[in-house]
Design a protein around this motif. Structure first.
Motif, PDB file in Angstrom:
ATOM      1  N   ALA A  57       0.852  -1.189   0.000  1.00 20.32           N
ATOM      2  CA  ALA A  57       0.000   0.000   0.000  1.00 20.32           C
ATOM      3  C   ALA A  57       0.890   1.243   0.000  1.00 20.32           C
ATOM      4  N   PRO A  58       0.544   2.267  -0.786  1.00 19.96           N
ATOM      5  CA  PRO A  58       1.363   3.474  -0.854  1.00 19.96           C
ATOM      6  C   PRO A  58       1.575   4.156   0.503  1.00 19.96           C
ATOM      7  N   ASP A  59       0.648   3.978   1.444  1.00 21.53           N
ATOM      8  CA  ASP A  59       0.842   4.637   2.744  1.00 21.53           C
ATOM      9  C   ASP A  59       1.855   3.898   3.628  1.00 21.53           C
ATOM     10  N   SER A  60       2.342   2.740   3.164  1.00 22.09           N
ATOM     11  CA  SER A  60       3.374   2.029   3.924  1.00 22.09           C
ATOM     12  C   SER A  60       4.743   2.106   3.245  1.00 22.09           C
ATOM     13  N   VAL A  61       4.787   2.720   2.055  1.00 21.24           N
ATOM     14  CA  VAL A  61       6.041   2.889   1.325  1.00 21.24           C
ATOM     15  C   VAL A  61       6.455   4.356   1.452  1.00 21.24           C
ATOM     16  N   PHE A  62       7.685   4.570   1.913  1.00 18.99           N
ATOM     17  CA  PHE A  62       8.154   5.923   2.219  1.00 18.99           C
ATOM     18  C   PHE A  62       9.327   6.313   1.330  1.00 18.99           C
ATOM     19  N   LYS A  63       9.367   7.597   0.987  1.00 19.65           N
ATOM     20  CA  LYS A  63      10.485   8.125   0.202  1.00 19.65           C
ATOM     21  C   LYS A  63      11.359   8.975   1.108  1.00 19.65           C
ATOM     22  N   THR A  64      12.615   9.115   0.705  1.00 22.42           N
ATOM     23  CA  THR A  64      13.597   9.880   1.467  1.00 22.42           C
ATOM     24  C   THR A  64      13.891  11.169   0.719  1.00 22.42           C
ATOM     25  N   LEU A  65      13.626  12.292   1.374  1.00 21.77           N
ATOM     26  CA  LEU A  65      13.869  13.597   0.770  1.00 21.77           C
ATOM     27  C   LEU A  65      14.992  14.297   1.525  1.00 21.77           C
ATOM     28  N   VAL A  66      15.866  14.948   0.778  1.00 21.75           N
ATOM     29  CA  VAL A  66      17.003  15.648   1.377  1.00 21.75           C
ATOM     30  C   VAL A  66      16.813  17.145   1.165  1.00 21.75           C
ATOM     31  N   THR A  67      16.833  17.886   2.266  1.00 17.99           N
ATOM     32  CA  THR A  67      16.679  19.338   2.218  1.00 17.99           C
ATOM     33  C   THR A  67      17.931  19.983   2.796  1.00 17.99           C
ATOM     34  N   HIS A  68      18.023  21.302   2.598  1.00 20.43           N
ATOM     35  CA  HIS A  68      19.167  22.006   3.180  1.00 20.43           C
ATOM     36  C   HIS A  68      18.787  23.431   3.557  1.00 20.43           C
ATOM     37  N   SER A  97      18.506   6.093   0.475  1.00 20.48           N
ATOM     38  CA  SER A  97      18.017   5.489   1.709  1.00 20.48           C
ATOM     39  C   SER A  97      18.315   6.414   2.880  1.00 20.48           C
ATOM     40  N   PRO A  98      17.439   6.434   3.881  1.00 16.03           N
ATOM     41  CA  PRO A  98      17.754   7.214   5.083  1.00 16.03           C
ATOM     42  C   PRO A  98      18.860   6.559   5.912  1.00 16.03           C
ATOM     43  N   ILE A  99      19.178   5.300   5.586  1.00 15.23           N
ATOM     44  CA  ILE A  99      20.187   4.531   6.325  1.00 15.23           C
ATOM     45  C   ILE A  99      21.479   4.489   5.508  1.00 15.23           C
ATOM     46  N   GLY A 100      22.606   4.757   6.148  1.00 13.37           N
ATOM     47  CA  GLY A 100      23.896   4.564   5.499  1.00 13.37           C
ATOM     48  C   GLY A 100      24.387   5.694   4.626  1.00 13.37           C
ATOM     49  N   MET A 101      23.934   6.909   4.895  1.00 13.76           N
ATOM     50  CA  MET A 101      24.457   8.055   4.146  1.00 13.76           C
ATOM     51  C   MET A 101      25.907   8.308   4.556  1.00 13.76           C
ATOM     52  N   LYS A 102      26.598   9.134   3.780  1.00 10.95           N
ATOM     53  CA  LYS A 102      28.008   9.435   4.051  1.00 10.95           C
ATOM     54  C   LYS A 102      28.210   9.974   5.464  1.00 10.95           C
ATOM     55  N   LYS A 103      27.256  10.784   5.926  1.00 11.24           N
ATOM     56  CA  LYS A 103      27.285  11.323   7.283  1.00 11.24           C
ATOM     57  C   LYS A 103      25.908  11.119   7.888  1.00 11.24           C
ATOM     58  N   ILE A 141       7.275  -0.290   7.625  1.00 13.53           N
ATOM     59  CA  ILE A 141       7.302   0.621   6.490  1.00 13.53           C
ATOM     60  C   ILE A 141       8.400   0.163   5.543  1.00 13.53           C
ATOM     61  N   VAL A 142       8.311   0.627   4.306  1.00 14.08           N
ATOM     62  CA  VAL A 142       9.267   0.263   3.271  1.00 14.08           C
ATOM     63  C   VAL A 142      10.022   1.528   2.867  1.00 14.08           C
ATOM     64  N   VAL A 143      11.351   1.432   2.860  1.00 13.60           N
ATOM     65  CA  VAL A 143      12.204   2.545   2.417  1.00 13.60           C
ATOM     66  C   VAL A 143      13.234   2.000   1.436  1.00 13.60           C
ATOM     67  N   SER A 144      13.893   2.893   0.720  1.00 13.12           N
ATOM     68  CA  SER A 144      14.925   2.464  -0.214  1.00 13.12           C
ATOM     69  C   SER A 144      16.051   1.757   0.530  1.00 13.12           C
ATOM     70  N   ALA A 145      16.601   0.749  -0.120  1.00 11.64           N
ATOM     71  CA  ALA A 145      17.743   0.019   0.446  1.00 11.64           C
ATOM     72  C   ALA A 145      19.058   0.666   0.029  1.00 11.64           C
ATOM     73  N   GLY A 146      18.984   1.762  -0.730  1.00 14.07           N
ATOM     74  CA  GLY A 146      20.194   2.451  -1.154  1.00 14.07           C
ATOM     75  C   GLY A 146      20.589   2.175  -2.587  1.00 14.07           C
ATOM     76  N   LYS A 147      19.695   1.533  -3.319  1.00 11.81           N
ATOM     77  CA  LYS A 147      19.953   1.222  -4.721  1.00 11.81           C
ATOM     78  C   LYS A 147      18.610   1.143  -5.435  1.00 11.81           C
ATOM     79  N   VAL A 148      18.529   1.716  -6.621  1.00  9.86           N
ATOM     80  CA  VAL A 148      17.295   1.640  -7.398  1.00  9.86           C
ATOM     81  C   VAL A 148      16.966   0.171  -7.630  1.00  9.86           C
ATOM     82  N   GLY A 149      15.722  -0.212  -7.347  1.00 12.87           N
ATOM     83  CA  GLY A 149      15.294  -1.599  -7.526  1.00 12.87           C
ATOM     84  C   GLY A 149      15.313  -2.415  -6.246  1.00 12.87           C
ATOM     85  N   LEU A 150      15.795  -1.815  -5.152  1.00 11.99           N
ATOM     86  CA  LEU A 150      15.856  -2.509  -3.865  1.00 11.99           C
ATOM     87  C   LEU A 150      15.172  -1.686  -2.782  1.00 11.99           C
ATOM     88  N   GLN A 151      14.326  -2.341  -2.018  1.00  9.07           N
ATOM     89  CA  GLN A 151      13.621  -1.696  -0.916  1.00  9.07           C
ATOM     90  C   GLN A 151      13.784  -2.541   0.345  1.00  9.07           C
TER      91      GLN A 151
END
Length: 157
Positions: free
Chosen positions: A43-54, A104-110, A126-136
């Protein structure tokens, strides 16, 4: 399908946090969240995207449902800033180590201040990116928050 471990997976493994991996084929280039949710049967409400702001040289990470829009005023308030802007896509890999569609929100450079929309607390997982397109990755929101030292707060419109 053989899945190569990503930084995000290695970090979760190191913290002894269990997760489920979902893969999808991205041949059609549809890397937007609703398409991902559909491809992995979630379900789309259980899949989350990671946005980076500054704000200046400070980065802030927001994890929100794929069908939602980040409320920049709520986001700035959560981050303790007057104003936030989206990080330009061209700068994403330089600052996070990830590319668009595989951030992914996990494993960024910092480790950056991270905020997960409070709607995640209503989900068992919830489902988030695993850090590679095609992997969650699918995991409990509390586990994600603990891993990235995130706060739950309302940041969507």
């Amino acid at each position: 399908m053989q899945v190569t471990k990503t930084n995000a997976m290695r970090m979760l493994d190191a913290d002894h946090i269990s997760y489920e991996v979902h893969t999808y084929d991205n041949e059609d280039g549809k890397i937007h969240g609703s398409a991902v949710a559909n491809k992995i049967g979630k379900a789309p409400d259980s899949v989350f995207k990671t946005l980076v702001t500054h704000s200046g040289n400070s980065l802030y990470i927001f994890v929100i449902p794929v069908g939602a829009e980040l409320d920049m005023k709520k986001a700035a308030k959560a981050a303790g800033e007057k104003k936030l802007e989206m990080l330009p896509v061209k700068d994403l890999q330089k600052w996070t180590g990830y590319i668009r569609g595989g951030c992914s929100p996990i494993g960024m450079k910092k480790r950056y201040p991270t905020f997960i929309d409070s709607s995640a607390e209503l989900q068992e997982t919830i489902v988030v990116s695993a850090g590679k397109v095609g992997l969650q990755l699918e995991l409990p929101p509390e586990q994600l928050a603990a891993t990235v030292a995130a706060l739950f707060t309302e940041v969507i419109k």
